[in-house]
Scaffold this motif. Structure first.
Motif, PDB file in Angstrom:
ATOM      1  N   GLY A 141       0.713  -1.265   0.005  1.00 39.42           N
ATOM      2  CA  GLY A 141       0.058  -0.174  -0.016  1.00 39.42           C
ATOM      3  C   GLY A 141       1.049   1.292   0.159  1.00 39.42           C
ATOM      4  N   GLY A 142       0.338   2.293   0.062  1.00 37.55           N
ATOM      5  CA  GLY A 142       0.910   3.758  -0.158  1.00 37.55           C
ATOM      6  C   GLY A 142       1.996   3.794   1.501  1.00 37.55           C
ATOM      7  N   GLU A 143       3.160   4.542   1.271  1.00 36.48           N
ATOM      8  CA  GLU A 143       4.019   4.782   2.196  1.00 36.48           C
ATOM      9  C   GLU A 143       3.387   5.994   3.117  1.00 36.48           C
ATOM     10  N   SER A 144       3.547   5.739   4.458  1.00 36.24           N
ATOM     11  CA  SER A 144       3.127   6.866   5.248  1.00 36.24           C
ATOM     12  C   SER A 144       4.162   7.117   6.614  1.00 36.24           C
ATOM     13  N   SER A 145       3.961   8.073   7.285  1.00 39.41           N
ATOM     14  CA  SER A 145       4.775   8.146   8.504  1.00 39.41           C
ATOM     15  C   SER A 145       4.818   7.299   9.509  1.00 39.41           C
ATOM     16  N   SER A 146       3.901   6.429   9.468  1.00 41.65           N
ATOM     17  CA  SER A 146       3.740   5.344  10.264  1.00 41.65           C
ATOM     18  C   SER A 146       4.611   4.229  10.149  1.00 41.65           C
ATOM     19  N   ASP A 147       5.370   4.207   8.984  1.00 37.62           N
ATOM     20  CA  ASP A 147       6.184   3.131   8.645  1.00 37.62           C
ATOM     21  C   ASP A 147       7.121   2.879   9.444  1.00 37.62           C
ATOM     22  N   ALA A 148       7.991   3.770  10.116  1.00 36.94           N
ATOM     23  CA  ALA A 148       8.872   3.348  10.764  1.00 36.94           C
ATOM     24  C   ALA A 148       8.586   2.630  12.110  1.00 36.94           C
ATOM     25  N   THR A 149       7.237   2.941  12.607  1.00 36.99           N
ATOM     26  CA  THR A 149       6.649   2.123  13.748  1.00 36.99           C
ATOM     27  C   THR A 149       6.344   0.899  13.126  1.00 36.99           C
ATOM     28  N   TYR A 150       5.731   0.435  12.026  1.00 40.31           N
ATOM     29  CA  TYR A 150       5.713  -0.568  11.572  1.00 40.31           C
ATOM     30  C   TYR A 150       6.676  -1.489  11.348  1.00 40.31           C
ATOM     31  N   ASP A 151       7.980  -0.841  10.815  1.00 40.85           N
ATOM     32  CA  ASP A 151       9.082  -1.697  10.804  1.00 40.85           C
ATOM     33  C   ASP A 151       9.725  -2.157  12.047  1.00 40.85           C
ATOM     34  N   GLY A 188       3.670   0.086 -11.419  1.00 36.74           N
ATOM     35  CA  GLY A 188       4.488   0.569 -12.023  1.00 36.74           C
ATOM     36  C   GLY A 188       5.562   1.750 -11.181  1.00 36.74           C
ATOM     37  N   TYR A 189       6.148   2.652 -11.656  1.00 41.27           N
ATOM     38  CA  TYR A 189       7.207   3.335 -10.873  1.00 41.27           C
ATOM     39  C   TYR A 189       6.498   3.980  -9.638  1.00 41.27           C
ATOM     40  N   GLY A 190       6.978   3.713  -8.520  1.00 38.31           N
ATOM     41  CA  GLY A 190       6.644   4.411  -7.363  1.00 38.31           C
ATOM     42  C   GLY A 190       6.714   3.506  -6.315  1.00 38.31           C
ATOM     43  N   ALA A 191       7.177   4.054  -4.881  1.00 38.10           N
ATOM     44  CA  ALA A 191       7.413   3.242  -3.811  1.00 38.10           C
ATOM     45  C   ALA A 191       6.274   2.764  -3.166  1.00 38.10           C
ATOM     46  N   GLU A 192       6.129   1.397  -2.624  1.00 37.72           N
ATOM     47  CA  GLU A 192       5.188   0.944  -1.589  1.00 37.72           C
ATOM     48  C   GLU A 192       5.675   0.527  -0.425  1.00 37.72           C
ATOM     49  N   TYR A 193       4.954   0.216   0.581  1.00 36.51           N
ATOM     50  CA  TYR A 193       5.175  -0.170   1.756  1.00 36.51           C
ATOM     51  C   TYR A 193       4.513  -1.483   1.907  1.00 36.51           C
ATOM     52  N   PRO A 194       4.862  -2.522   2.563  1.00 36.15           N
ATOM     53  CA  PRO A 194       6.276  -2.746   3.304  1.00 36.15           C
ATOM     54  C   PRO A 194       7.379  -3.106   2.670  1.00 36.15           C
ATOM     55  N   ALA A 195       7.540  -3.093   1.282  1.00 36.91           N
ATOM     56  CA  ALA A 195       8.546  -3.233   0.488  1.00 36.91           C
ATOM     57  C   ALA A 195       9.512  -2.317   0.815  1.00 36.91           C
ATOM     58  N   ALA A 196       9.235  -0.916   1.181  1.00 38.51           N
ATOM     59  CA  ALA A 196      10.210  -0.039   1.740  1.00 38.51           C
ATOM     60  C   ALA A 196      10.668  -0.312   2.963  1.00 38.51           C
TER      61      ALA A 196
END
Length: 429
Positions: A228-238, A257-265
């Protein structure tokens, strides 16, 4: 199903003339439909393959979508290779690559026959597939793989809390994703055990809880085919869900296509991009390019806006985490065979693509390679062993200001990372 018009000057002029007359109603009818996919590989260049997404796109913050794409028409690379006519509604026989093809393409034939015993691959998905075990049995039986059942201790299905009885509600779209994941784990590592962990919803919180459960149950290889989309919560999810030293965690890079997703990030996972795979006259016998159908349909890649860069990733154009690390087949037009019988889409045999195919393939390669060393982050392994990968150097997945973020080149690039497996050397450490 919307199809891509032929790329001729006459057709382009016709579409420009009628574009101004397209009404809002027509636009709404087209929303959510995919374009016909055309393989970039030489031996599939004249075939048009149509496909549809198995799961709905995320609608809310923190919601994930599976990255499975089911072929609905056209002639796949496998069908062309074997002289099989296109049968969009035919579900009685495979129409995509099977285990022998995939092992051949990635130098895994011997390892698949001899490795994996006693090792457990965990598949993390949302919702329940009531037919998961029986569909898995049909796939493995067709391809002559050893039985993997609850009774013989090879297969286990649990909810996100580890319960074998308190399972989530069933979902047809995610059932297709589950079948794809289970079949790819079986194709690459037929001697491995498989644990399916089903989250009660597609939220990152519930899927992350399922990841933690998979690790607590002993899996050293965990595949995640959603994003899904990246967010400022990703560091916590990590830190909460993905920081598991000594465990190989793979995640799909995405299909838009081109564009970053989480949790791949996440800096703790192996982000897996996608390729188009076809037979060739080379010594390897196969060739690959970046999977792209259009600027918004193809393997994901990109520079994360939030996640810090892991120390082993050394590309200089992205100051934060870069996606992907490695890749494998994902183009639906060069897709893989899957057996699924649950729900409206579960008609038996189907061909699937998307980075939902490449993520479990790479997780299973890690499983063939052996248990990661204590305290290690297996996403670092390929960076120390780049010579044991097939470098993918052609194709792109969109437009970007920094070329390698979206365009293949010699060495590291975003869409395919360091390349695809050539044996096990890049996945040990």
């Amino acid at each position: 199903m919307r199809t891509t018009p032929p790329n001729s000057p006459t057709t382009r002029r016709r579409w420009r003339r009628i574009a101004s007359a397209v009404t809002a109603t027509a636009a709404l009818l087209l929303t959510g439909l995919t374009t016909a996919a055309q393989a970039q590989a030489a031996d599939t260049s004249s075939s048009k393959v149509t496909w549809t997404r198995s799961c709905a796109l995320p609608r809310h913050h923190g919601e994930m979508a599976c990255n499975a794409l089911r072929v609905t028409g056209g002639r796949t690379a496998f069908q062309r290779q074997h002289g099989i006519s296109a049968k969009a509604a035919e579900a009685s026989s495979p129409s995509g690559y099977g285990p022998t093809d995939l092992r051949s393409a990635y130098g895994l034939t011997s390892a698949a026959a001899n490795n994996g015993s006693g090792r457990t691959i965990a598949i993390v998905d949302a919702y329940d597939d009531p037919n998961a075990e029986s569909d898995l049995a049909a796939y493995r039986s067709h391809y002559g793989l050893p039985a993997c059942t609850t009774a013989n201790g090879c297969f286990k299905k649990v909810g996100q809390t580890g319960s074998t009885t308190a399972l989530p509600t069933a979902d047809s779209g995610w059932a297709g994703e589950i079948s794809l994941d289970l079949d790819m784990a079986s194709a690459i590592c037929p001697n491995c055990r498989i644990t399916l962990v089903e989250a009660k919803s597609a939220s990152m919180t519930n899927l992350g809880t399922a990841v933690n459960e998979a690790v607590s149950l002993g899996a050293k290889y965990v595949s995640n085919s959603y994003g899904g989309g990246e967010s400022s919560s990703d560091a916590t999810y990590d830190s909460t869900y993905f920081n598991h030293p000594g465990v190989a965690i793979t995640v799909s890079a995405g299909d838009a296509g081109y564009g970053a997703e989480y949790p791949a990030a996440s800096k703790y996972v192996t982000a897996v991009g996608g390729t188009s795979l076809s037979t060739s006259s080379t010594t390897r016998g196969w060739s690959e390019s970046v999977w792209r159908t259009s600027s918004t349909e193809g393997t994901g890649s990109g520079c994360s806006a939030y996640d810090t860069k892991p120390t082993w990733q050394t590309d200089t154009g992205c100051a934060k985490r870069m996606i992907a690390d490695v890749s494998a087949v994902a183009d639906p037009a060069t897709g893989v065979s899957v057996y699924d019988t649950y729900g409206a889409d579960g008609q038996g045999w189907a061909t699937y693509g998307g980075t939902s195919a490449s993520a479990p393939i790479i997780a299973s390669v890690y499983a063939l390679a052996g248990t990661p060393s204590t305290g290690s982050y297996p996403s670092a392994f390929p960076y120390a062993n780049t010579s044991a990968l097939n470098d993918v150097t052609s194709g792109s997945n969109g437009s970007c200001t920094t070329g390698y973020f979206c365009t293949a080149r010699t060495g590291y690039d975003g869409p395919t990372g360091l390349g695809t497996p050539e044996g096990l050397g890049a996945f040990t450490g």
